[in-house]
Write a protein that holds these residues in place. Structure first.
Motif, PDB file in Angstrom:
ATOM      1  N   ILE A  94       0.917  -1.183   0.092  1.00 15.36           N
ATOM      2  CA  ILE A  94       0.028   0.194   0.032  1.00 15.36           C
ATOM      3  C   ILE A  94       0.935   1.337  -0.057  1.00 15.36           C
ATOM      4  O   ILE A  94       1.855   1.272   0.508  1.00 15.36           O
ATOM      5  N   GLN A  95       0.392   2.370  -0.690  1.00 18.71           N
ATOM      6  CA  GLN A  95       1.019   3.654  -0.582  1.00 18.71           C
ATOM      7  C   GLN A  95       0.267   4.764  -0.267  1.00 18.71           C
ATOM      8  O   GLN A  95      -0.757   4.904  -0.692  1.00 18.71           O
ATOM      9  N   PRO A  96       0.824   5.676   0.636  1.00 19.24           N
ATOM     10  CA  PRO A  96       2.071   5.512   1.373  1.00 19.24           C
ATOM     11  C   PRO A  96       1.768   4.595   2.373  1.00 19.24           C
ATOM     12  O   PRO A  96       0.965   3.735   2.697  1.00 19.24           O
ATOM     13  N   ASN A  97       3.058   4.022   2.971  1.00 19.30           N
ATOM     14  CA  ASN A  97       3.104   2.922   4.193  1.00 19.30           C
ATOM     15  C   ASN A  97       4.209   3.284   5.286  1.00 19.30           C
ATOM     16  O   ASN A  97       4.652   4.348   5.370  1.00 19.30           O
ATOM     17  N   LEU A  98       4.471   2.384   6.034  1.00 18.90           N
ATOM     18  CA  LEU A  98       5.213   2.771   7.423  1.00 18.90           C
ATOM     19  C   LEU A  98       6.664   3.114   7.155  1.00 18.90           C
ATOM     20  O   LEU A  98       7.396   3.636   7.789  1.00 18.90           O
ATOM     21  N   SER A  99       7.117   2.806   5.870  1.00 21.95           N
ATOM     22  CA  SER A  99       8.403   3.052   5.459  1.00 21.95           C
ATOM     23  C   SER A  99       8.803   4.678   5.431  1.00 21.95           C
ATOM     24  O   SER A  99      10.092   5.211   5.671  1.00 21.95           O
ATOM     25  N   ARG A 100       7.710   5.458   5.572  1.00 22.80           N
ATOM     26  CA  ARG A 100       7.821   6.868   5.573  1.00 22.80           C
ATOM     27  C   ARG A 100       8.475   7.245   6.850  1.00 22.80           C
ATOM     28  O   ARG A 100       9.408   8.181   7.081  1.00 22.80           O
ATOM     29  N   VAL A 101       8.316   6.368   7.941  1.00 23.37           N
ATOM     30  CA  VAL A 101       8.853   6.577   9.072  1.00 23.37           C
ATOM     31  C   VAL A 101      10.055   5.624   9.583  1.00 23.37           C
ATOM     32  O   VAL A 101      11.012   6.108  10.116  1.00 23.37           O
ATOM     33  N   LEU A 102      10.018   4.415   8.971  1.00 20.10           N
ATOM     34  CA  LEU A 102      10.876   3.475   9.398  1.00 20.10           C
ATOM     35  C   LEU A 102      12.165   3.162   8.563  1.00 20.10           C
ATOM     36  O   LEU A 102      13.166   2.720   8.898  1.00 20.10           O
ATOM     37  N   GLY A 103      12.141   3.835   7.273  1.00 20.11           N
ATOM     38  CA  GLY A 103      13.265   4.017   6.516  1.00 20.11           C
ATOM     39  C   GLY A 103      12.990   3.270   5.083  1.00 20.11           C
ATOM     40  O   GLY A 103      12.122   2.099   4.973  1.00 20.11           O
ATOM     41  N   ASP A 104      13.760   3.536   4.239  1.00 22.76           N
ATOM     42  CA  ASP A 104      13.598   2.829   2.771  1.00 22.76           C
ATOM     43  C   ASP A 104      14.128   1.225   2.890  1.00 22.76           C
ATOM     44  O   ASP A 104      13.832   0.616   2.058  1.00 22.76           O
ATOM     45  N   GLY A 105      14.950   1.119   3.802  1.00 21.42           N
ATOM     46  CA  GLY A 105      15.504  -0.237   4.098  1.00 21.42           C
ATOM     47  C   GLY A 105      14.626  -1.077   4.874  1.00 21.42           C
ATOM     48  O   GLY A 105      14.880  -2.294   4.937  1.00 21.42           O
ATOM     49  N   SER A 106      13.296  -0.673   5.188  1.00 27.11           N
ATOM     50  CA  SER A 106      12.423  -1.608   6.028  1.00 27.11           C
ATOM     51  C   SER A 106      11.811  -2.367   5.182  1.00 27.11           C
ATOM     52  O   SER A 106      11.510  -2.166   3.910  1.00 27.11           O
ATOM     53  N   VAL A 107      11.350  -3.528   5.644  1.00 22.44           N
ATOM     54  CA  VAL A 107      10.661  -4.764   4.783  1.00 22.44           C
ATOM     55  C   VAL A 107       9.252  -3.929   4.242  1.00 22.44           C
ATOM     56  O   VAL A 107       8.861  -4.379   3.234  1.00 22.44           O
ATOM     57  N   PHE A 108       8.798  -2.854   5.073  1.00 26.72           N
ATOM     58  CA  PHE A 108       7.428  -2.197   4.622  1.00 26.72           C
ATOM     59  C   PHE A 108       7.752  -1.355   3.565  1.00 26.72           C
ATOM     60  O   PHE A 108       6.775  -0.799   2.853  1.00 26.72           O
ATOM     61  N   ALA A 109       8.813  -1.039   3.103  1.00 24.93           N
ATOM     62  CA  ALA A 109       9.184  -0.417   1.718  1.00 24.93           C
ATOM     63  C   ALA A 109       9.266  -1.326   0.558  1.00 24.93           C
ATOM     64  O   ALA A 109       9.415  -0.833  -0.638  1.00 24.93           O
TER      65      ALA A 109
END
Length: 460
Positions: A94-109
């Protein structure tokens, strides 16, 4: 795509074949109210908003939301299953997702093959024997935190549970101790609280200075990165590095199929993801567990009797019922990348988000008779129906689900063995949104009395 022909190679010849036309868009109904009002209702109470719209439009409806845009909300388990089993080329993260906070290296990204490969690296430390090794940590942290709990007066269990789960995950996942452990204890709680609230809001185009919420979040991240860098150096230089069983060491030793290793930046993002996803949600569920069992004397009696044994069937059933009746993470979503995506009778175009309303699935009388009744026996000796998904579903199901359930089991068992919990006829605590997670509004307040141990009886 329309009727544009597709070029297909067959041996040495190139044939022109007509492309299959996408089916016509067929969207479910939705409320005829302005986007702003839909957004306000969604921000104030997603669960209440779902319930109100579902009463008029059924288990599938569309909304227009400030963060996710045009969205289809699903509260039907078969359609949720269809969504979760769909190919990642059709529907993805889904966009946007938790990588906004956790970082581009997160599995959420990550999406597609990148996501699959990362999950393959993360899965082993959170299953079977690996999680069994952490049980002692869970018990030690519970006993450490409960040593100074007040007796005979009501107090909130949520914040103590936050500290237990934070310390446990820092030790089990990060392998943190000493100075790094103290620094992470200081940085993580305010970061998680702030990040949980900001992630459900639109991302601003500028940070508005270091004292703004987004500026403060970036400041916590810089502090975190500095600690993780030192922690990685310390773990890699450990003479026992090859035999360590904490997740950080396992990630540092692991490699992808091509032999490459995760970068330091990606490891930092991933550790933060595991901590944020596993710390607050697990603590919130435990807070709800104490709120629930203190209001159900028969359930509490069965739990106390079982805690004196090595069994945990009823305790596990109670944890599942808490997750159903007081759902902490109430929704998961996907984004449509195919020209159109068929979901049951509906045809959803590219660019839409599809959100599964977990909280609504958990209240389906068809799957959970008398859904408003707190009844752990519904999970004793039976497999939960597909409508039960506290950790999401499909390829993006929470990788730490087993870790979280074992932790909750050990924490609850330890408290039941060392404390008596008073029952209460007080009204149920209402749900309070912390942004991502729903917690008991008063913090899961209980009254406890310390049990006499065999050593106490000997001293008398």
């Amino acid at each position: 795509m329309g009727d544009r022909p597709t070029r297909v190679e067959r041996g040495t010849a190139i044939l022109e074949e007509p492309a299959t036309a996408s089916p016509a868009v067929n969207l479910p109904p939705g409320p005829r109210i302005p986007k702003a009002l839909q957004g306000i209702g969604y921000a104030v109470s997603r669960t209440w908003t779902y319930q109100q719209i579902a009463r008029r439009h059924g288990s599938v409806f569309r909304m227009n939301l400030p963060v996710y845009g045009r969205t289809v909300i699903v509260a039907d388990p078969q359609l949720a299953k269809q969504l979760f089993m769909a190919g990642t080329d059709d529907v993805g993260n889904i966009q946007p997702n938790l990588s906004r906070v956790l970082g581009d290296g997160s599995v959420f990204a990550l999406d597609g093959s990148d996501h699959r490969l990362r999950r393959k690296l993360l899965t082993p430390p959170f299953h079977g024997k690996s999680v069994k090794n952490y049980e002692k940590i869970f018990e030690e942290e519970t006993l450490r935190e409960s040593a100074n709990w007040p007796e005979g007066q009501a107090f909130s269990t949520l914040e103590p549970m936050m500290r237990i789960t934070l310390n446990a995950i820092l030790r089990a996942v990060f392998g943190a101790e000493g100075e790094q452990l103290d620094e992470l204890r200081r940085i993580i709680p305010p970061w998680v609280t702030l990040g949980s609230r900001l992630v459900v809001l639109p991302t601003p185009t500028r940070k508005f200075g270091r004292y703004s919420p987004w500026g403060r979040l970036a400041g916590y991240r810089r502090q975190y990165d500095a600690v993780i860098d030192k922690l990685i150096d310390r773990v890699k230089s450990d003479p026992n590095f090859d035999s360590r069983d904490d997740v950080l060491a396992l990630l540092l030793r692991s490699t992808y199929e091509d032999g490459s290793a995760m970068s330091r930046s990606d490891i930092g993002d991933e550790l933060l993801t595991l901590l944020a996803a596993g710390h607050e949600t697990t603590a919130s569920t435990l807070g709800w567990a104490f709120e629930r069992i203190s209001r159900h004397p028969q359930v509490l009696t069965k739990l106390v009797d079982e805690a004196a044994t090595d069994d945990n069937e009823y305790r596990q059933a109670t944890i599942l019922e808490v997750q159903r009746a007081r759902t902490v993470i109430d929704a998961v979503g996907r984004h449509v990348y195919a020209p159109t995506f068929e979901l049951g009778e509906w045809v959803i175009p590219r660019g839409y988000s599809i959100v599964v309303a977990i909280s609504q699935l958990h209240r389906r009388a068809e799957d959970f008779p008398a859904p408003e009744t707190f009844d752990p026996t519904r999970f004793v000796g039976t497999r939960p129906p597909f409508a039960f998904m506290p950790f999401g579903g499909g390829t993006r199901r929470c990788v730490g689900a087993v870790f979280a359930n074992v932790e909750m089991d050990v924490v609850l068992r330890t408290v039941l063995r060392h404390f008596e919990i008073d029952t209460t006829s007080a009204p149920d605590e209402r749900a309070h949104s912390r942004g991502v997670a729903y917690t008991p509004k008063d913090g899961g307040r209980v009254v406890l009395h310390r049990r006499e141990t065999p050593l106490d009886q000997e001293k008398r």
